[in-house]
Design a protein around this motif. Structure first.
Motif, PDB file in Angstrom:
ATOM      1  N   MET A  68       0.790  -1.115   0.056  1.00  0.00           N
ATOM      2  CA  MET A  68      -0.057   0.184  -0.113  1.00  0.00           C
ATOM      3  C   MET A  68       0.931   1.094  -0.025  1.00  0.00           C
ATOM      4  SD  MET A  68      -2.866  -1.138   2.704  1.00  0.00           S
ATOM      5  CE  MET A  68      -3.831   0.161   2.704  1.00  0.00           C
ATOM      6  N   LEU A  69       1.867   1.245   0.822  1.00  0.00           N
ATOM      7  CA  LEU A  69       3.062   2.386   1.012  1.00  0.00           C
ATOM      8  C   LEU A  69       3.618   2.578  -0.497  1.00  0.00           C
ATOM      9  CD1 LEU A  69       4.490   1.659   4.414  1.00  0.00           C
ATOM     10  CD2 LEU A  69       3.168   3.597   3.870  1.00  0.00           C
ATOM     11  N   SER A  70       3.914   1.423  -1.012  1.00  0.00           N
ATOM     12  CA  SER A  70       4.530   1.589  -2.334  1.00  0.00           C
ATOM     13  C   SER A  70       3.486   2.282  -3.336  1.00  0.00           C
ATOM     14  CB  SER A  70       5.078   0.261  -2.974  1.00  0.00           C
ATOM     15  OG  SER A  70       6.058  -0.264  -2.042  1.00  0.00           O
ATOM     16  N   SER A  71       2.261   1.853  -3.278  1.00  0.00           N
ATOM     17  CA  SER A  71       1.495   2.423  -4.154  1.00  0.00           C
ATOM     18  C   SER A  71       1.201   4.051  -4.167  1.00  0.00           C
ATOM     19  CB  SER A  71       0.160   1.735  -4.291  1.00  0.00           C
ATOM     20  OG  SER A  71       0.268   0.426  -4.598  1.00  0.00           O
ATOM     21  N   VAL A  72       1.051   4.428  -2.957  1.00  0.00           N
ATOM     22  CA  VAL A  72       0.928   5.911  -2.640  1.00  0.00           C
ATOM     23  C   VAL A  72       2.072   6.582  -2.988  1.00  0.00           C
ATOM     24  CG1 VAL A  72       0.487   7.443  -0.566  1.00  0.00           C
ATOM     25  CG2 VAL A  72      -0.696   5.455  -0.621  1.00  0.00           C
ATOM     26  N   LEU A  73       3.236   5.805  -2.488  1.00  0.00           N
ATOM     27  CA  LEU A  73       4.672   6.565  -2.992  1.00  0.00           C
ATOM     28  C   LEU A  73       4.707   7.086  -4.462  1.00  0.00           C
ATOM     29  CD1 LEU A  73       7.344   7.828  -1.936  1.00  0.00           C
ATOM     30  CD2 LEU A  73       8.183   5.451  -2.597  1.00  0.00           C
ATOM     31  N   GLU A 119       7.026  15.849  -2.309  1.00  0.00           N
ATOM     32  CA  GLU A 119       8.349  15.652  -1.718  1.00  0.00           C
ATOM     33  C   GLU A 119       8.401  15.138  -0.186  1.00  0.00           C
ATOM     34  OE1 GLU A 119      11.435  17.855  -2.716  1.00  0.00           O
ATOM     35  OE2 GLU A 119      11.398  17.923  -4.722  1.00  0.00           O
ATOM     36  N   MET A 120       7.548  16.151   0.410  1.00  0.00           N
ATOM     37  CA  MET A 120       7.587  16.280   2.148  1.00  0.00           C
ATOM     38  C   MET A 120       6.810  14.736   2.304  1.00  0.00           C
ATOM     39  SD  MET A 120       7.081  19.826   3.432  1.00  0.00           S
ATOM     40  CE  MET A 120       7.266  19.349   4.874  1.00  0.00           C
ATOM     41  N   ILE A 121       5.541  14.454   1.453  1.00  0.00           N
ATOM     42  CA  ILE A 121       4.824  13.463   1.725  1.00  0.00           C
ATOM     43  C   ILE A 121       5.615  12.058   1.386  1.00  0.00           C
ATOM     44  CG2 ILE A 121       2.675  12.318   1.219  1.00  0.00           C
ATOM     45  CD1 ILE A 121       1.261  14.668   0.753  1.00  0.00           C
ATOM     46  N   ALA A 122       6.263  12.197   0.458  1.00  0.00           N
ATOM     47  CA  ALA A 122       7.123  11.154   0.005  1.00  0.00           C
ATOM     48  C   ALA A 122       8.109  10.698   1.144  1.00  0.00           C
ATOM     49  CB  ALA A 122       7.837  11.427  -1.107  1.00  0.00           C
ATOM     50  N   ASP A 123       8.825  11.617   1.527  1.00  0.00           N
ATOM     51  CA  ASP A 123       9.638  11.328   2.593  1.00  0.00           C
ATOM     52  C   ASP A 123       9.363  10.677   3.800  1.00  0.00           C
ATOM     53  OD1 ASP A 123      11.911  12.665   1.367  1.00  0.00           O
ATOM     54  OD2 ASP A 123      11.655  14.506   2.230  1.00  0.00           O
ATOM     55  N   ASP A 124       7.970  11.138   4.383  1.00  0.00           N
ATOM     56  CA  ASP A 124       7.160  10.526   5.439  1.00  0.00           C
ATOM     57  C   ASP A 124       7.019   8.927   5.188  1.00  0.00           C
ATOM     58  OD1 ASP A 124       7.308  12.628   6.913  1.00  0.00           O
ATOM     59  OD2 ASP A 124       5.353  13.513   6.365  1.00  0.00           O
ATOM     60  N   ILE A 125       6.522   8.656   3.869  1.00  0.00           N
ATOM     61  CA  ILE A 125       6.169   7.386   3.568  1.00  0.00           C
ATOM     62  C   ILE A 125       7.342   6.520   3.419  1.00  0.00           C
ATOM     63  CG2 ILE A 125       5.227   6.080   1.514  1.00  0.00           C
ATOM     64  CD1 ILE A 125       3.707   8.349   0.417  1.00  0.00           C
ATOM     65  N   VAL A 126       8.239   6.986   2.908  1.00  0.00           N
ATOM     66  CA  VAL A 126       9.858   6.287   2.907  1.00  0.00           C
ATOM     67  C   VAL A 126      10.295   5.931   4.232  1.00  0.00           C
ATOM     68  CG1 VAL A 126      12.191   6.266   2.096  1.00  0.00           C
ATOM     69  CG2 VAL A 126      10.604   7.075   0.597  1.00  0.00           C
ATOM     70  N   LEU A 182      17.298  -1.313  -0.032  1.00  0.00           N
ATOM     71  CA  LEU A 182      17.074  -0.400  -1.333  1.00  0.00           C
ATOM     72  C   LEU A 182      16.350   0.818  -0.748  1.00  0.00           C
ATOM     73  CD1 LEU A 182      15.866  -3.344  -3.827  1.00  0.00           C
ATOM     74  CD2 LEU A 182      17.723  -1.572  -4.099  1.00  0.00           C
ATOM     75  N   VAL A 183      15.389   0.456  -0.002  1.00  0.00           N
ATOM     76  CA  VAL A 183      14.552   1.792   0.820  1.00  0.00           C
ATOM     77  C   VAL A 183      15.659   2.701   1.427  1.00  0.00           C
ATOM     78  CG1 VAL A 183      12.694   2.336   2.320  1.00  0.00           C
ATOM     79  CG2 VAL A 183      12.452   0.212   0.818  1.00  0.00           C
ATOM     80  N   ARG A 184      16.449   2.153   2.226  1.00  0.00           N
ATOM     81  CA  ARG A 184      17.445   2.878   3.073  1.00  0.00           C
ATOM     82  C   ARG A 184      18.499   3.692   1.974  1.00  0.00           C
ATOM     83  NH1 ARG A 184      18.643   1.541   8.368  1.00  0.00           N
ATOM     84  NH2 ARG A 184      20.249   3.350   8.207  1.00  0.00           N
ATOM     85  N   GLN A 185      18.811   3.188   0.833  1.00  0.00           N
ATOM     86  CA  GLN A 185      19.693   3.917   0.181  1.00  0.00           C
ATOM     87  C   GLN A 185      18.835   4.975  -0.694  1.00  0.00           C
ATOM     88  OE1 GLN A 185      22.164   1.747  -3.062  1.00  0.00           O
ATOM     89  NE2 GLN A 185      20.212   1.651  -3.996  1.00  0.00           N
ATOM     90  N   ALA A 186      17.429   4.742  -1.060  1.00  0.00           N
ATOM     91  CA  ALA A 186      16.702   5.791  -1.841  1.00  0.00           C
ATOM     92  C   ALA A 186      16.628   6.903  -0.805  1.00  0.00           C
ATOM     93  CB  ALA A 186      15.189   5.089  -2.134  1.00  0.00           C
TER      94      ALA A 186
END
Length: 253
Positions: free
Chosen positions: A23-28, A37-44, A77-81
């Protein structure tokens, strides 16, 4: 999923976290397209916690070593991103290694601002104690005797297993103190020493005994796996994503 992991319900933890991650990946993906960008940072940030819960849960499930490795790679991969600031197509990228000196300088810059989860004074005291033990070992030598093939002359050698154990502990303490570059040096040395010690035992030139001279039966390979795990997490802190995964895989063998 996180609650289930706290309850040690590992299979349910994985199931729920995977649903959440999807679900998080889809929203991202949708957020990235709309430049949020700010929302994306919270999702990641949430994805980092979720993927960590998944791979740690797999480590507790029998027969799920390959799943644990796959989940750890996703976590990296998520940490790297998150670190490089590029959250587009996270899972389609390859793991890389950041410039070590640049990372070290960055970590030094933010070292004092990073909250510690342990009592630094107590860790410093333990670190000093183990460093003194290591210094004594290197100076006076904790040794074992190796007989030649005829059982004749004995050769005095330093106890590399004991030294490896000390360096492993010192490395873990450095990691607690937010000094992963120092932890890496000690843990890499510990791995090398333990590997050499295991080779000596396998060849019959060395055996592990207690203070009373009786042979000990604990698994040195399990000790090595623990040190490799610590080294993998150390590489993660140093943003050496590819190295972190390679060492994690080695620990799972």
């Amino acid at each position: 999923g996180t609650v289930k992991s706290l309850l040690h319900e590992w299979a349910l933890s994985v199931k729920n976290c995977k649903i959440g991650l999807s679900m998080l990946s889809s929203v991202l993906a949708r957020t990235s397209q709309s430049n949020g960008e700010m929302i994306a940072d919270d999702i990641v940030a949430t994805m980092i916690t979720t993927t960590q819960t998944i791979f740690e849960a797999f480590l507790h499930l029998p027969g799920k070593i390959e799943s644990a490795k796959d989940a750890f790679r996703v976590h990296l991969l998520v940490r790297q991103a998150a670190e490089v600031g590029d959250v587009s197509d996270i899972f389609g990228k390859e793991l890389t290694n950041e410039d070590e000196e640049e990372v070290r300088q960055l970590l030094l810059l933010y070292k004092d601002a990073t909250p510690s989860i342990v009592d630094n004074s107590q860790v410093q005291e333990s670190l000093k104690m183990y460093q003194n033990m290591l210094e004594e070992t290197l100076q006076s030598g904790s040794h074992y005797s190796e007989l030649d093939i005829d059982g004749g002359a004995a050769y005095d050698n330093r106890d590399i297993l004991y030294e490896g154990s000390l360096r492993s502990t010192i490395g873990s303490l450095y990691l607690d103190l937010n000094e992963p570059w120092k932890a890496r040096d000690e843990l890499e040395s510990a791995v090398q020493l333990l590997v050499e010690g295991i080779e000596l035992i396998d060849s019959g030139k060395f055996e592990v005994v207690g203070e009373d001279g009786s042979q000990l039966t604990y698994s040195l390979r399990l000790d090595l796996a623990h040190v490799l795990h610590s080294l993998s997490y150390t590489y993660l802190e140093l943003m050496q994503w590819e190295k972190s995964f390679d060492v994690f895989e080695e620990a799972m063998v």
